[in-house]
Write an enzyme that holds these catalytic residues in place. Structure first.
Site, PDB file in Angstrom:
ATOM      1  N   ASP A 172       0.278  79.353  91.810  1.00  0.00           N
ATOM      2  CA  ASP A 172      -0.277  81.143  91.253  1.00  0.00           C
ATOM      3  C   ASP A 172      -1.646  80.980  92.579  1.00  0.00           C
ATOM      4  O   ASP A 172      -1.704  82.589  92.951  1.00  0.00           O
ATOM      5  CB  ASP A 172       0.386  81.711  90.353  1.00  0.00           C
ATOM      6  CG  ASP A 172       1.848  82.233  90.325  1.00  0.00           C
ATOM      7  OD1 ASP A 172       1.947  82.940  90.116  1.00  0.00           O
ATOM      8  OD2 ASP A 172       1.909  81.322  89.309  1.00  0.00           O
ATOM      9  N   GLU A 173      -2.332  80.076  91.803  1.00  0.00           N
ATOM     10  CA  GLU A 173      -3.758  80.226  92.280  1.00  0.00           C
ATOM     11  C   GLU A 173      -4.550  79.932  92.505  1.00  0.00           C
ATOM     12  O   GLU A 173      -5.591  80.612  93.740  1.00  0.00           O
ATOM     13  CB  GLU A 173      -4.573  79.635  90.807  1.00  0.00           C
ATOM     14  CG  GLU A 173      -4.971  80.387  88.964  1.00  0.00           C
ATOM     15  CD  GLU A 173      -5.339  79.295  88.548  1.00  0.00           C
ATOM     16  OE1 GLU A 173      -4.931  78.166  88.481  1.00  0.00           O
ATOM     17  OE2 GLU A 173      -4.810  79.680  87.191  1.00  0.00           O
TER      18      GLU A 173
END
Length: 399
Positions: A172-173
């Site tokens: 996600d990051e």
């Protein structure tokens, strides 16, 4: 005294979506000065407000970081009136960040084409699991799936165990980071063209981008990368070694650095031994070389090993935990951890803004806001609604 300018002070970003990938993009842009207006569902808000293992005072410790520097407005995007207000906010923005499934904005009448009619220079940053096209694009995409498809899960962990998770929401990051990068590239292009464009950040592709030479290794050399634990295959010495009070990491794989390590160990002859004299030879004999080094380090404390390594220009270090970071003098000198006032927690520690800019540095100006904290500012200030208008919209469940 004049306030130091921030690089993105002149940008307004509207952040839609929830959870992590899109909001992390918004966090990065806000860190460097952008005004980030986060649109959240009324009453419930972003689920990240509730996420996290530990919840002192019943509140997330993650939200104050992920939503730092942002303004929160509530808006029901499933209602026509909410969609109309969204258009009006977006018309005043430079960037829209969203991480809904492909087609969601289009169903709400917020397609790129419709938005560009209102705001031709708008950058529309879209963060999804699989991208805006392709056979998998309609699928739900979470970080764990993107990490697996992008390749990093397979090569993470010990060789005798199942593929492992990194311990953070890496996929996600990464998708959020690439989304922020793409946004800045698109803004740079807008200086020449005056036109906005779509930034398409797919979670699995953000992970895949980190996979080095994995593809040609298989396609051209028939080599399949596998899990190797703490070992870097064919690169030695580069591993975790025991001491009398805990492990240390040593990376002495360059020829000159290995020679210094051999001298520190009192075994200078190792640097000329045909088994260890070259990078290739050390890689081929890594296991026995690691055993030799481990016998030596085990006779010392970790502090003694590190002192010898640092004094002789040999890269080495410990595996840090949070408590180690909070007491480390280098973290302190670099102001890597800062503390901000929080209404419930008092002083709230978090990581600072990275990277550091010498002329227009980023800054954490506030922790994540309360739900709807900026409704009045945005709806009456930016859009010009009256307090009565806002009260009616609230009563109707639109905001």
């Amino acid at each position: 005294m004049t306030e130091t300018p921030r690089a993105l002070d002149d940008l307004r970003v509207v952040e839609m979506g929830q959870l992590l990938a899109g909001p992390f993009c918004g966090q990065l842009l806000g860190d460097f000065g952008a005004e980030v207006i986060k649109i959240e569902p009324p009453v419930t808000g972003d689920p990240m407000r509730q996420w996290g293992r530990e919840k002192p005072h019943g509140q997330s410790l993650w939200w104050p970081i992920l939503a730092r520097n942002k303004k929160s407005v509530t808006l029901n995007l499933r209602e026509a009136a909410g969609q109309d207000l969204a258009r009006r906010i977006i018309a005043e923005a430079d960037v829209l960040v969203e991480n809904f499934r492909p087609g969601t904005l289009e169903r709400w009448g917020l397609s790129p084409e419709a938005l560009w009619e209102l705001n031709p220079g708008l950058i529309i940053t879209r963060v999804t699991g699989y991208g805006q096209n392709g056979p998998y694009s309609p699928r739900a995409g979470f970080g764990s799936i993107g990490e697996a498809m992008g390749g990093i899960r397979y090569v993470t962990g010990d060789p005798d165990s199942a593929p492992a998770r990194a311990g953070i929401s890496l996929g996600d990051e990464l998708a959020g980071t690439f989304a922020a990068l793409g946004t800045l590239v698109a803004l740079h292009a807008r200086h020449r063209t005056g036109r906005g464009q779509i930034v398409d950040s797919a979670l699995y592709e953000a992970v895949f981008a980190l996979m080095e030479s994995l593809i040609p290794e298989w396609e051209l050399a028939g080599y399949q990368r596998e899990r190797t634990g703490s070992v870097l295959p064919n690169v030695a010495p580069s591993n975790v070694y025991p001491t009398s009070d805990g492990p240390v990491l040593i990376a002495a794989n360059q020829d000159t650095v290995f020679r210094r390590l051999a001298e520190v160990m009192g075994r200078p002859e190792l640097a000329d031994d045909e088994r260890y004299a070259t990078h290739g030879a050390r890689g081929a004999n890594a296991e026995e070389l690691d055993d030799l080094i481990g016998v030596w380090t085990a006779s010392l404390t970790s502090a003694e090993v590190l002192e010898k390594m640092h004094a002789n220009g040999i890269p080495a270090g410990l595996t840090y935990r949070a408590k180690d970071m909070l007491t480390d003098p280098h973290f302190k000198a670099r102001e890597a951890i800062i503390k901000l006032a929080h209404p419930e927690f008092g002083e709230f520690p978090m990581q600072n803004v990275f990277p550091k800019l010498s002329g227009t540095p980023g800054e954490v100006r506030s922790v994540g806001p309360e739900l709807g904290a900026n409704n009045t500012e945005i709806y009456t200030g930016l859009l010009g609604l009256t307090p009565e208008d806002l009260e009616k919209l609230s009563a109707d469940g639109v905001v």
